[in-house]
Design a protein around this motif. Structure first.
Motif, short mmCIF file in Angstrom:
data_model
loop_
_atom_site.label_atom_id
_atom_site.label_comp_id
_atom_site.label_asym_id
_atom_site.label_seq_id
_atom_site.Cartn_x
_atom_site.Cartn_y
_atom_site.Cartn_z
N LEU A 209 0.83 -1.21 0.00
CA LEU A 209 0.00 0.00 0.00
C LEU A 209 0.86 1.25 0.00
O LEU A 209 0.53 2.24 -0.67
CB LEU A 209 -0.92 -0.01 1.22
N ALA A 210 1.98 1.22 0.74
CA ALA A 210 2.85 2.39 0.81
C ALA A 210 3.47 2.69 -0.55
O ALA A 210 3.57 3.87 -0.96
CB ALA A 210 3.94 2.16 1.86
N VAL A 211 3.88 1.65 -1.28
CA VAL A 211 4.48 1.87 -2.60
C VAL A 211 3.44 2.47 -3.56
O VAL A 211 3.75 3.40 -4.32
CB VAL A 211 5.05 0.55 -3.15
N ASN A 212 2.24 1.94 -3.53
CA ASN A 212 1.20 2.49 -4.40
C ASN A 212 0.83 3.92 -4.03
O ASN A 212 0.59 4.75 -4.91
CB ASN A 212 -0.05 1.59 -4.35
N PHE A 213 0.83 4.21 -2.73
CA PHE A 213 0.55 5.58 -2.30
C PHE A 213 1.67 6.50 -2.77
O PHE A 213 1.42 7.62 -3.27
CB PHE A 213 0.44 5.62 -0.78
N THR A 214 2.92 6.05 -2.64
CA THR A 214 4.06 6.85 -3.09
C THR A 214 3.99 7.09 -4.59
O THR A 214 4.27 8.19 -5.07
CB THR A 214 5.38 6.14 -2.73
N ASP A 215 3.61 6.05 -5.32
CA ASP A 215 3.51 6.19 -6.77
C ASP A 215 2.44 7.21 -7.14
O ASP A 215 2.61 8.01 -8.07
CB ASP A 215 3.18 4.83 -7.38
N ALA A 216 1.31 7.18 -6.41
CA ALA A 216 0.24 8.14 -6.69
C ALA A 216 0.69 9.57 -6.39
O ALA A 216 0.42 10.49 -7.18
CB ALA A 216 -0.98 7.79 -5.85
N ILE A 217 1.40 9.76 -5.28
CA ILE A 217 1.90 11.09 -4.94
C ILE A 217 2.92 11.56 -5.97
O ILE A 217 2.89 12.70 -6.43
CB ILE A 217 2.52 11.09 -3.53
N GLY A 218 3.83 10.63 -6.34
CA GLY A 218 4.83 10.99 -7.35
C GLY A 218 4.20 11.36 -8.67
O GLY A 218 4.65 12.29 -9.35
N GLY A 219 3.14 10.64 -9.07
CA GLY A 219 2.45 10.95 -10.31
C GLY A 219 1.77 12.30 -10.27
O GLY A 219 1.66 12.99 -11.27
N THR A 220 1.30 12.68 -9.10
CA THR A 220 0.66 13.99 -8.94
C THR A 220 1.68 15.11 -9.06
O THR A 220 1.41 16.15 -9.67
CB THR A 220 -0.04 14.08 -7.57
N LEU A 221 2.87 14.89 -8.51
CA LEU A 221 3.89 15.93 -8.51
C LEU A 221 4.58 16.05 -9.85
O LEU A 221 4.97 17.14 -10.26
CB LEU A 221 4.93 15.63 -7.42
N SER A 222 4.78 14.93 -10.53
CA SER A 222 5.53 14.96 -11.79
C SER A 222 5.18 13.74 -12.63
O SER A 222 4.90 12.67 -12.10
CB SER A 222 7.04 15.00 -11.52
N GLN A 223 5.27 13.89 -13.95
CA GLN A 223 5.05 12.77 -14.86
C GLN A 223 6.35 12.02 -15.13
O GLN A 223 6.35 11.01 -15.83
CB GLN A 223 4.45 13.29 -16.18
N SER A 224 7.45 12.52 -14.59
CA SER A 224 8.75 11.90 -14.84
C SER A 224 8.90 10.61 -14.03
O SER A 224 8.69 10.60 -12.82
CB SER A 224 9.86 12.88 -14.46
N SER A 225 9.29 9.54 -14.71
CA SER A 225 9.53 8.29 -14.01
C SER A 225 10.75 8.37 -13.12
O SER A 225 10.85 7.67 -12.11
CB SER A 225 9.70 7.15 -15.03
N ALA A 226 11.71 9.23 -13.48
CA ALA A 226 12.89 9.41 -12.62
C ALA A 226 12.47 10.03 -11.29
O ALA A 226 12.99 9.66 -10.23
CB ALA A 226 13.92 10.29 -13.33
N VAL A 227 11.54 10.95 -11.35
CA VAL A 227 11.02 11.54 -10.11
C VAL A 227 10.31 10.46 -9.30
O VAL A 227 10.42 10.43 -8.06
CB VAL A 227 10.09 12.72 -10.42
#
Length: 837
Positions: A209-227
């Motif tokens: 769940l934490a990884v998916n939450f992190t992925d969702a937050i990262g996607g909100t902040l940036s579309q960059s996969s490096a981010v």
């Protein structure tokens, strides 16, 4: 994996170089933290408890320059964006290396400067990680978002949970279940194994769940996969920080704002360094990167190219090495700290393996997996929120005992049920214990002038010789005077039969750090290592100096701190590190000194605290047992060394008798504390207060002229009673009646001893916030443990073994209040104001 064209560094060489750099810098920072913590400073930094770590400190300059050279070699010099920062890195850390060219790590002191050095040692890791990410910016080729990524992640975490549980469960069953060391019934084995599986599944579902939450937050902040990859690294740093703060540092009695800062610095610098190293391993010819996790796991990507048979072989071999390491460290692993760190590494390794090597999952609805994981975790939250009345106290005790054997289950349970509320609340009892424990040197404390018998004055008659032998970690049940099943201490048995045996003897502190000084003060101490100058509190040295005793002392690291310089003191084992002190060597040296000093005219005092059976010494010597010797029912490496101590002690007693010294000498044979030798999965003595740690042998020989004095062998006797007893025996009476002071074990009449006895006595760990109340005339022990945030109530006697009883709310409230009052009294006596009252 081939090296990149155009002169890029070989990938294997780059990775190995970075591993060396990370290891040297992390170990440097760790050593600095050990120097700041009072217990580890005295035991590890000064006392040489870990010889390999002492060697690292001694040769640190060479380690530093090797790491500096490799770090400089791996800098991204060819990238214009990082060229100046790389040059600055070389200049800054080269200059630091020149400044620190002489060995400095081993000369650290127990102060705040050591923590500043720890933070400084972490800065190259963060710098290198930042350079790596900047250098690789824009060079990654990302694949289109794969709908199978969430199922792949779910499957990898599920397999990791099951495999980690299976590995640890098999290890426990084979090691402890077959030998009946773990006292669990058949139904309890089913309970604890099911509970362990549940907690392993939970911890990895929370991670999912934490990884998916992190992925969702990262996607909100940036579309960059490096981010996204960087956000994964930052997210991984959070549990690492919490684990360091709440598990590692708490176990080492390191708390407060500085502990939080260091945990933050370690977690985020390491996460940035490791993720940057992985990013630098990427080459354009590798093709597209399927996910941010795949980028972070690039160091293990070679596994995908191997055959299934080779992959399984690697998993089996790595598991065998992990099991061997867990078994090897368990006898020296106080508070299971090293095992928990190993388990965390095993979890990470298993996840990497299954994520990279397991077959591609079938297409599944990602949302359904997330909902299922969330529902599973919510069920657990509801379970702990509502008291499980169906679970008996015996079942809870079984789970607690199993956690002592299964470090993986213990870590999972600790992470899922962190006792944050116990320490966040500043008024909580456990927080109070923490504030009154391991008081740092930065908190100034003036010494208190301890006077056990008022102002000393001359007393009539010649003075007896006094010999005190404190065998570090000697358990009473390994001495025949206390356990008739022991047949390997005949000389101590003979000595006990003709002398005085305290049947109910205890230490006030379950670790040498405070136990040994308490012998010399004859009083309870402020939980600080140490108030200096110590001499005003050193009742025994003041007595010896006043009576002009010629003193022969095997000076360990602690005595070097608490003893004032004196022309009356001669070192028995000069120059020997604490862990190299041995009974036979000290007694042989004492015999030579006695042969030379017998006609000097002064009475003689001798003190030795040999380390023959200290758990770290036994493990350093490979837990060896002489050929042909066996000790059924006993821990053989320990028992065989007790046998050697007994032989040398017997030879020394025969020497005294042959020289006519025996009848005019007070001889005290005792221990500073006991030791856990695998009871309920516990080893050592650092952070626990248990019956096998507080109960000690105490055997006393008195000169003929003193044997008419009254002595009650069944009354509780403590190490803090030794010095008051010597005052009394040498004619300095009466002994002050103070709850913090010891009492005279010998009195002119039985009635004189009665006012000194109490209904309960506080005992404590020397190194952690763990306190106990000894009561019921020394047959019951209540323990409040602010390391594990739980209490115990032990009882023994009447021919029965030790029982760990259920604690009612009334018992808990009453005993915790008594401990709070005792600690407040100590703080008041030593003018320590930060008691949290």
């Amino acid at each position: 994996m081939p090296a990149q064209r155009n002169g890029a560094l070989p990938r294997a060489g780059f990775f190995l170089a970075r591993l060396w750099v990370g290891a040297v810098l992390a170990l440097t920072a760790g050593y600095c933290v050990l120097a700041y913590i009072p217990f580890t400073y005295h035991q590890v930094v000064v006392g040489g408890l870990l010889p390999w770590l002492s060697a690292f400190a001694r040769f640190h300059t060479y380690f530093y320059w090797s790491a500096f050279a490799l770090a400089s070699w791996t800098l991204p010099w060819r990238n214009r964006r990082t060229r100046f920062a790389s040059l600055l890195f070389v200049f800054v850390y080269g200059a630091i290396g020149v400044i620190l060219v002489r060995p400095w790590l081993g000369s650290l002191e127990n102060n705040l400067q050591s923590l500043r050095y720890a933070l400084l040692a972490l800065t190259p890791l963060a710098w290198l990680g930042a350079l790596d990410w900047i250098a690789q910016r824009g060079s990654f080729r990302w694949a289109k978002q794969d709908s199978a990524e969430i199922p792949r992640l779910f499957r990898a975490l599920l397999l990791t949970a099951v495999y980690a549980w299976l590995l640890s469960a098999v290890l426990v069953i084979v090691r402890y279940g077959a030998s009946n060391a773990a006292e669990l019934r058949g139904s309890q084995w089913a309970l604890v194994l099911a509970g362990s599986l549940l907690f392993h599944l939970l911890i990895f579902m929370v991670a999912f769940l934490a990884v998916n939450f992190t992925d969702a937050i990262g996607g909100t902040l940036s579309q960059s996969s490096a981010v996204h990859a960087l956000s994964y690294a930052a997210a991984a740093a959070v549990p690492l920080m919490l684990g360091l703060k709440l598990i590692v540092f708490t176990s080492a009695s390191f708390s407060g704002p500085w502990a939080t800062l260091v945990a933050f610095a370690v977690a985020f610098s390491v996460a940035l360094f490791l993720s940057g190293t992985s990013a630098r391993l990427y080459r354009s010819e590798d093709g597209e990167i399927e996910s941010p996790l795949a980028l972070l796991l690039l160091p293990a990507a070679f596994l995908r190219a191997l055959s299934r048979a080779v992959q399984v072989g690697i998993l089996v071999a790595a598991s065998a090495v992990a099991v061997w390491m867990l078994i090897s460290v368990s006898p020296i692993d106080w508070e299971h700290l090293i095992q928990k760190l190993l388990i965390a590494a095993i979890w990470a390794g298993c996840f990497s393996f299954f994520y990279l090597t397991a077959p591609a999952p079938a297409k599944r609805n990602a949302n359904s997996l997330i909902i299922a994981a969330a529902a599973f975790v919510c069920l657990y939250v509801g379970f702990i929120a509502l008291p499980p009345k169906w679970r008996s106290p015996a079942d809870k005790q079984a789970l607690d005992e199993y956690a002592n054997y299964d470090a993986s289950f213990s870590l999972a349970r600790a992470l899922l049920s962190p006792p944050v509320a116990a320490v966040v609340d500043p008024d909580s009892f456990y927080a109070f214990l923490v504030r009154n424990t391991n008081i740092p040197r930065s908190v100034h404390s003036d010494p208190v002038d301890i006077n056990l018998a008022g102002k000393l004055s001359q007393t009539p008659g010649p003075k007896p010789n006094i010999f005190i032998f404190v065998i570090d970690s000697l358990r009473r049940d390994y001495v025949s005077a206390y356990n008739p099943a022991v047949d390997f201490t005949p000389n101590i048995g003979d000595f006990a039969r003709e002398n005085i045996v305290a049947q109910n003897a205890f230490t006030r502190y379950t670790g040498t750090g405070l136990s040994e000084p308490s012998i010399w003060t004859g009083a309870m101490l402020l939980h600080k290592q140490y108030i200096t100058p110590f001499y005003p509190m050193n009742s025994l040295q003041k007595l010896l100096d006043f009576e002009q005793y010629q003193q022969f002392i095997a000076r360990d690291e602690i005595l070097s701190t608490i003893l004032a310089p004196s022309k009356l003191v001669t070192d028995l084992d000069p120059g020997l590190p604490t862990m190299n002190l041995r009974t036979c060597r000290s007694l042989d040296g004492l015999q030579r000194q006695l042969a030379q000093s017998a006609s000097a005219g002064r009475p003689i005092f001798a003190y030795a605290q040999p380390q023959d059976i200290h758990v770290s010494v036994i493990n350093r010597e490979g837990r060896s047992v002489p050929p042909g010797e066996s000790y059924p029912g006993f821990y053989a490496p320990y028992a065989s060394r007790v046998k050697g101590i007994d032989r040398c002690f017997g030879e020394f007693i025969r020497f005294l008798k042959s020289r006519g010294l025996y009848d005019n000498t007070i001889i005290i044979l005792t221990a500073d504390h006991g030791d856990s030798l695998g009871e309920q999965g516990q080893w050592g003595h650092a952070y626990h207060v248990t019956p096998e740690l507080v109960r000690i042998p105490l055997i006393i020989h008195l000169p003929t002229a003193m044997r008419a004095l009254s002595f009650d062998p069944t009354a509780p006797a403590f190490l803090t009673d030794i010095t008051p007893s010597l005052y009394y025996l040498l004619g300095h009476r009466p002994i002050s009646r103070n709850d913090l002071f010891g009492r005279p074990l010998f009195t002119a009449t039985p009635e004189e001893a009665v006012p000194y006895l109490r209904s309960s006595y506080m005992v404590a760990s020397s190194y952690g916030p763990v306190y106990g109340l000894l009561e019921n005339s020394g047959h019951a022990l209540y323990v409040a443990n602010a390391v594990e945030y739980k209490d115990h109530f032990y009882e023994w006697g009447g021919g029965k073994g030790v029982s760990d009883n259920t604690i009612t709310s009334e018992i808990r409230t009453d005993r915790q209040q008594q401990i709070r009052e005792s600690l407040t009294e100590i703080a008041k006596f030593y003018s320590y104001s930060e008691t949290g009252q």
